[in-house]
Design a protein around this motif. Structure first.
Motif, mmCIF file in Angstrom:
data_model
loop_
_atom_site.group_PDB
_atom_site.id
_atom_site.type_symbol
_atom_site.label_atom_id
_atom_site.label_comp_id
_atom_site.label_asym_id
_atom_site.label_seq_id
_atom_site.Cartn_x
_atom_site.Cartn_y
_atom_site.Cartn_z
ATOM 1 N N CYS A 103 0.835 -1.195 0.000
ATOM 2 C CA CYS A 103 0.000 0.000 0.000
ATOM 3 C C CYS A 103 0.871 1.247 0.000
ATOM 4 O O CYS A 103 2.030 1.210 0.411
ATOM 5 C CB CYS A 103 -0.956 0.016 1.199
ATOM 6 N N GLU A 149 -3.624 -1.949 5.865
ATOM 7 C CA GLU A 149 -3.914 -0.895 6.824
ATOM 8 C C GLU A 149 -2.679 -0.017 6.936
ATOM 9 O O GLU A 149 -1.580 -0.518 7.156
ATOM 10 C CB GLU A 149 -4.243 -1.530 8.174
ATOM 11 N N SER A 190 -1.121 4.159 11.657
ATOM 12 C CA SER A 190 -1.724 5.460 11.974
ATOM 13 C C SER A 190 -0.673 6.530 12.259
ATOM 14 O O SER A 190 -0.839 7.686 11.859
ATOM 15 C CB SER A 190 -2.697 5.331 13.144
ATOM 16 N N THR A 223 -14.542 -3.639 1.939
ATOM 17 C CA THR A 223 -13.666 -2.966 2.910
ATOM 18 C C THR A 223 -12.948 -1.790 2.263
ATOM 19 O O THR A 223 -12.845 -0.716 2.865
ATOM 20 C CB THR A 223 -12.643 -3.963 3.492
ATOM 21 N N ASP A 224 -12.450 -1.978 1.046
ATOM 22 C CA ASP A 224 -11.763 -0.885 0.341
ATOM 23 C C ASP A 224 -12.687 0.322 0.196
ATOM 24 O O ASP A 224 -12.257 1.466 0.376
ATOM 25 C CB ASP A 224 -11.301 -1.329 -1.053
ATOM 26 N N LYS A 242 -15.250 1.119 2.091
ATOM 27 C CA LYS A 242 -15.457 1.727 3.413
ATOM 28 C C LYS A 242 -14.270 2.585 3.824
ATOM 29 O O LYS A 242 -14.430 3.596 4.509
ATOM 30 C CB LYS A 242 -15.706 0.646 4.462
ATOM 31 N N LEU A 243 -13.057 2.190 3.425
ATOM 32 C CA LEU A 243 -11.843 2.916 3.808
ATOM 33 C C LEU A 243 -11.537 4.098 2.888
ATOM 34 O O LEU A 243 -10.624 4.877 3.171
ATOM 35 C CB LEU A 243 -10.636 1.967 3.809
ATOM 36 N N GLY A 265 -11.521 7.342 1.990
ATOM 37 C CA GLY A 265 -11.874 8.608 2.609
ATOM 38 C C GLY A 265 -11.398 9.845 1.875
ATOM 39 O O GLY A 265 -11.501 10.948 2.394
ATOM 40 N N TYR A 300 -8.089 5.753 -6.785
ATOM 41 C CA TYR A 300 -7.785 4.542 -6.033
ATOM 42 C C TYR A 300 -7.273 3.493 -7.014
ATOM 43 O O TYR A 300 -8.033 2.991 -7.840
ATOM 44 C CB TYR A 300 -9.020 4.054 -5.265
#
Length: 145
Positions: A25, A54, A57, A91-92, A94-95, A97, A103
Motif C-alpha cells: 500500500c 492498513e 496510523s 472494505t476498500d 469503506k476505507l 476517505g 484509487y
C-alpha cells in the motif's frame, strides 16, 4: 482519467510484487488541486496481511503533516490484491476517505512476485460509489504552466 508517469507506474508494480504475498500500500502525492501524481510514498502494511491492508496510523499522520507542509494532497491511494482481481472490495470502499483521489489497485494473483504482467486499474470512490476510469501511462508528466 488518471495520467501517471511510467516511472511511478513501474514503482507501484514493483512495490506490489516485492510485498507479495502480503498486500502492498502507498500514496502518490501531488500539488494541491493539481491531480498530478508526482511523489510516490511507499507505506508499510501495518496489517501484514495477504487479504487486508492498513496504513500505520502514526506513519499516516506524519505523512499528512508532511504533505500539508509541502502544499500536497494524496492524488493516488494504491494497494495490491494478492489473490483476487484489481477491483475494490467492500472494505476498500469503506476505507476510501479521499473523494478527490484515484484509487489504484494492482492484482498480483497471476504471477505473484515473479516476472509477468499484473492487473493495474484505477477507480474513483465517492460516497460508496465505484467508478472505473481510464489510465494514461506517459513517459513523464508535462511541466506545469
Amino acid at each position: 482519467m488518471l495520467t501517471i508517469s511510467r516511472a511511478t507506474y513501474d514503482a507501484i508494480v514493483a512495490h506490489a510484487k516485492r510485498d507479495h504475498p502480503d498486500e502492498a500500500c502507498g500514496i502518490v502525492a501531488g500539488p494541491e488541486g493539481s491531480d498530478r501524481p508526482e511523489r510516490l510514498i511507499e507505506m508499510v502494511n501495518a496489517a501484514g496481511s495477504p487479504t487486508f491492508y492498513e496504513f500505520d496510523s502514526t506513519d499516516l499522520l506524519h505523512l499528512y503533516k508532511e504533505m500539508d507542509a509541502r502544499d500536497e494532497e494524496p492524488v493516488v491511494v494504491y494497494h495490491s490484491h494478492t489473490a483476487t482481481e484489481a477491483y475494490p472490495s467492500v472494505t476498500d470502499v469503506k476505507l476510501a476517505g479521499e473523494p478527490n483521489a484515484h484509487y489504484v489497485l494492482v492484482s498480483t494473483r497471476e504471477h505473484g512476485n515473479a516476472d509477468g504482467p499484473v492487473e493495474f486499474r484505477s477507480f474513483r470512490i465517492v460516497d460508496g460509489e465505484i467508478t472505473e476510469e481510464e489510465i494514461s501511462v506517459v513517459a513523464a508528466l508535462s511541466p506545469v504552466g
